[in-house]
Design a protein around this motif. Structure first.
Motif, short mmCIF file in Angstrom:
data_model
loop_
_atom_site.label_atom_id
_atom_site.label_comp_id
_atom_site.label_asym_id
_atom_site.label_seq_id
_atom_site.Cartn_x
_atom_site.Cartn_y
_atom_site.Cartn_z
N ARG A 3 25.29 24.80 6.06
CA ARG A 3 25.13 26.14 6.60
C ARG A 3 24.90 26.09 8.11
O ARG A 3 25.43 26.92 8.85
CB ARG A 3 23.94 26.82 5.91
N ALA A 6 28.20 25.64 9.68
CA ALA A 6 28.97 26.89 9.68
C ALA A 6 28.43 27.84 10.75
O ALA A 6 29.20 28.49 11.47
CB ALA A 6 28.89 27.54 8.30
N ILE A 10 30.36 29.51 13.97
CA ILE A 10 30.40 30.94 14.30
C ILE A 10 29.93 31.15 15.73
O ILE A 10 30.53 31.89 16.51
CB ILE A 10 29.52 31.74 13.33
N ARG A 13 32.50 30.08 18.23
CA ARG A 13 33.60 31.02 18.32
C ARG A 13 33.19 32.26 19.11
O ARG A 13 33.92 32.74 19.97
CB ARG A 13 34.03 31.43 16.91
N ARG A 17 34.90 33.47 22.61
CA ARG A 17 35.56 34.76 22.69
C ARG A 17 35.34 35.42 24.05
O ARG A 17 36.17 36.14 24.55
CB ARG A 17 35.00 35.65 21.57
N ASP A 326 19.34 34.88 8.11
CA ASP A 326 20.67 34.34 8.44
C ASP A 326 21.13 34.88 9.79
O ASP A 326 21.68 34.14 10.60
CB ASP A 326 21.68 34.73 7.37
N ILE A 327 20.92 36.18 9.99
CA ILE A 327 21.35 36.81 11.24
C ILE A 327 20.53 36.27 12.41
O ILE A 327 21.06 35.93 13.46
CB ILE A 327 21.20 38.35 11.15
N GLN A 330 21.71 32.90 13.28
CA GLN A 330 23.02 32.91 13.93
C GLN A 330 22.88 33.21 15.42
O GLN A 330 23.46 32.53 16.26
CB GLN A 330 23.92 33.93 13.26
N ARG B 101 39.51 39.58 14.75
CA ARG B 101 39.78 38.27 15.34
C ARG B 101 39.28 37.12 14.47
O ARG B 101 38.80 36.09 14.94
CB ARG B 101 39.17 38.16 16.75
N LEU B 113 29.29 32.04 2.58
CA LEU B 113 28.41 31.45 3.59
C LEU B 113 26.95 31.78 3.30
O LEU B 113 26.05 31.00 3.61
CB LEU B 113 28.82 32.00 4.96
N TYR B 114 26.75 32.95 2.70
CA TYR B 114 25.37 33.39 2.46
C TYR B 114 24.93 33.18 1.02
O TYR B 114 23.89 33.65 0.60
CB TYR B 114 25.25 34.87 2.85
#
Ligand SMILES: Nc1ncnc2c1ncn2[C@@H]1O[C@H](COP(=O)(O)OP(=O)(O)OP(=O)(O)O)[C@@H](O)[C@H]1O
Ligand SMILES: [Mg+2]
Lengths: 406, 253
Positions: A3, A6, A10, A13, A17, A326-327, A330, B101, B113-114
């Motif tokens: 995780r 991953a 994210i 990316r 961007r 999770d947020i 991130q 995108r 993913l979660y």
């Protein structure tokens, strides 16, 4: 683990961007860290050279200068107008316990010549003990002797630079060099030491017996200084005290009057030299802090913008099951990635700049490993602390409100 | 066995700034059993979306009781609700709500993913491709949403809703932005999923579309005013064939 990977992807990316924005945001950290690494390498390089130089003075060394510091510590004729005599040096040698070797010193700069070559250099008048005290090996020929000192013979030991300048491609031993038209025979050559901290060529010197220097070159009757070496570190302080008492007595200085000489041990000289670079380091640390905090504020600003821009994305992620944590993770990852990459680039830049400086201007630099680690950790910490508020803001959004956000 | 959805006097009051409260849902009671395929209809502003958001655990009710698979949802915290959204419910939005995108495949992989029980990368790929195959979109896996038509985007959203294998699929006007043929194609996908045993509740205000489901609820002013089984259920495949034949006839003449 998967995780985290991953999440990192994210974050990468999202940062890619907005490459321009990402780069500009990183710039604060890059410059902050780069400046710190660059400047610390410079001061570190200087410091280590000063230390090496002081260590090269030899061990357990006491220096006696003629002239004195006034009470305020202001210099007044330090090592200048002579108050020290050869008799003072002999008295120290005779009467001070624990003193092994001493070298009376008489220093000057003078024009020297060999054949049609001219060179301006430093002339040191010393005793043969000088080479022992400074642990400076003679690589070819030999030292002058006590006999040379007694007779004030015209013999010289030269540094590598003089050999290169006056006798290129020749063996200097046995050659004649004229100092103020007095011919000296070269008997030995010292090993090369290279540049000093101040960028001075340490091999640009000529060592002759101090008696010769006084009588034949300078035409003076006093010494600039006396270099004394104690047998053991524990004898340093008592020897220093005894020297002061002895010289006050010899110079008939009544109690209450200032010394007309200055006694300093190696420790004190080292401290004086490094005190400056310590202040410098502290100052740099403060500047670094400030610039990193400014960089951190930049990160916080961009992260707040990013959270607002991506409110819908946050809503979508929450709607399909992302937890607040999770947020949070991130956005925190994004902030830390930003600051850590900035930190790494800054480290690279700092190292690059200091390498460039040392290559271009022959400034000694020393890449400070622990500062590299500190600034890496610090930039990560900046990312965490300044990214936390925006990340928490994102994590507390209500899924339905975030989805409706336009 | 407990009903999949059990609603008891559900209310939702929106408190707006000016002291003007909007009573969007005024006490809805209903049950949906496993394997049902329900359409909620009603005029605009009747509270359909509001109710769906509550059923989908995206929003909380202001009053009443909601049991999902026998579990009282009102007592759960934010994280527990997130887990339910992740594992038990697949939600399809009217506006697709895909990440821009980001390829179709990655959009579909997102819910995994979660997932608590984390899957291997390979397994994620496989499942996501499987879900895309279910909606006949496997060959567009690497396209981004802006490279896909509305119907294709909606199918990506369906694949995303399916990928964690939920027992309940919720869709708020899944065909709202689509032409009639594409709408029927989407209904075909739903009918296929329902045949596999997935419970589906969807909102629509098109009567034609509602006829593909098994049961119709009609809302008015925050209340359910009608609840009827669909008498002559349409089959998406038959309808599509008929549409194509008609199309051909037009072209021939
Ligand atoms: N966030 C909100 N704040 C205040 N009022 C809201 C909010 N969301 C919906 N409403 C109001 O609640 C009522 C029901 O809205 P809802 O979106 O559930 O209707 P709907 O049946 O889905 O309509 P449509 O068919 O147009 O989508 C409406 O009067 C709407 O104005
Ligand atoms: Mg609606």
């Amino acid at each position: 683990m998967k995780r985290i990977f991953a999440t990192l992807r994210i974050a990468a990316r999202a940062l890619r961007r907005n490459l321009m924005r990402t780069t500009l945001t990183m710039l604060g950290i890059i410059i902050g860290v780069g400046a710190v690494i660059g400047a610390v390498s410079l001061t570190n390089g200087a410091k280590s050279q000063i230390e090496a130089q002081i260590a090269s003075m030899g061990q357990n060394v006491i220096l006696v200068f003629s002239g004195s510091f006034s009470r305020g510590g202001v210099r007044s004729g330090w090592g200048g107008a002579g108050t020290l005599t050869i008799e003072d040096a002999d008295a120290i040698r005779r009467e001070i316990m624990g003193v092994t070797v001493i070298s009376p010193e008489s220093r000057t700069r003078a024009q020297i010549a060999a054949g049609n070559q001219n060179w301006n250099t430093q002339i040191l008048g010393e005793s043969p003990d000088y080479f022992d005290i400074r642990q400076w090996p003679i690589v070819s020929g030999s030292s002058f002797t006590e006999q040379d000192v007694r007779s004030a013979n015209k013999v010289a030991v030269i540094g590598k630079t003089i050999a290169d300048e006056l006798f290129p491609g020749e063996d200097p031993i046995g050659q004649i060099v004229r100092v103020k038209n007095v011919p000296f025979i070269i008997v030995g050559m010292l090993s090369a030491k290279g540049l000093s901290v101040q960028g001075q060529d340490q091999d640009d010197l000529m060592v002759i017996p101090y008696t010769s220097a006084m009588k034949r070159v300078q035409r003076v009757t006093t010494l600039n200084s006396i270099m004394v070496q104690a047998a053991k570190p524990t004898l340093l302080a008592p020897a220093q005290q005894q020297i002061i008492e002895l010289l006050r007595q010899r110079h008939r200085i009544t109690p209450g009057k200032d010394d007309d000489f200055t006694v300093r041990n190696q420790q004190e000289i080292a401290e004086m030299a490094t005190a400056q670079s310590k202040t410098m380091t502290v100052l740099l640390g403060a500047v670094a802090m400030v610039s990193l905090v400014v960089g951190g504020i930049g990160i916080m600003n961009i992260m707040l913008v990013s959270v607002t821009e991506r409110t819908r994305e946050i809503g979508i992620r929450m709607a399909i099951g992302a937890r607040g944590g999770d947020i949070l993770l991130q956005f925190l990852t994004e902030a830390v990635t930003l600051s850590v990459i900035g930190g790494l680039l800054g480290i690279a830049m700092g190292i690059g700049v200091s390498k460039l400086l040392s290559a271009q201007y022959a400034w000694p630099t020393l890449i400070p490993t622990q500062w590299v680690v500190y600034s890496f950790l610090f930039s990560a910490a900046v990312g965490i602390s300044f990214g936390f508020y925006p990340a928490r803001k994102a994590s507390r959004l209500d899924p339905i409100d975030a989805l409706r956000y336009e | 066995m407990a009903a999949v959805i059990h609603l008891e006097a559900i209310q939702k009051i929106y408190r707006t700034g000016g002291g003007l409260d909007v009573h969007a849902v005024r006490g809805v009671s209903a049950e949906v059993q496993a394997g049902e395929f329900v359409a909620i209809m009603g005029s605009s502003g009747s509270g359909k979306s509001t109710l769906m958001n509550i059923v989908g655990c995206l929003d909380r009710a202001s009053g009443g009781r909601y049991l999902l698979d026998g579990l009282d949802v009102s007592g759960l915290n934010r994280d527990q609700l997130a887990d339910i959204r992740n594992e038990k419910i697949g939600f399809i939005f009217q506006g697709f709500n895909l990440l821009s995108r980001t390829s179709a495949l990655e959009n579909v992989e997102l819910p995994m993913l979660y997932l608590h029980r984390s899957l291997s990368h390979h397994e994620q790929r496989e499942r996501a491709m499987g879900a895309l195959a279910t909606v006949n979109l496997a060959e567009r896996a690497h396209h981004h949403p802006n490279q896909l038509s509305g119907g294709q985007q909606q199918r990506v959203a369906i694949a995303r809703a399916l990928v964690n294998r939920p027992a309940l699929l919720l869709a708020d006007e899944p065909t709202g932005n689509l032409d009639s043929q594409t709408s029927i194609e989407i209904m075909g996908v739903f009918q296929k999923l329902n045949d596999q045993g997935i419970t589906i509740v969807m909102v629509t205000h098109e009567l034609d579309i509602a006829r593909f489901t098994k049961r119709n609820l009609i809302m008015r002013d925050g209340l359910i005013v009608s609840d009827v089984a669909v008498a002559e259920r349409l089959n998406a495949e038959t309808e599509l064939r008929r549409l194509r034949d008609a199309h051909q006839a037009v072209q021939l003449s």
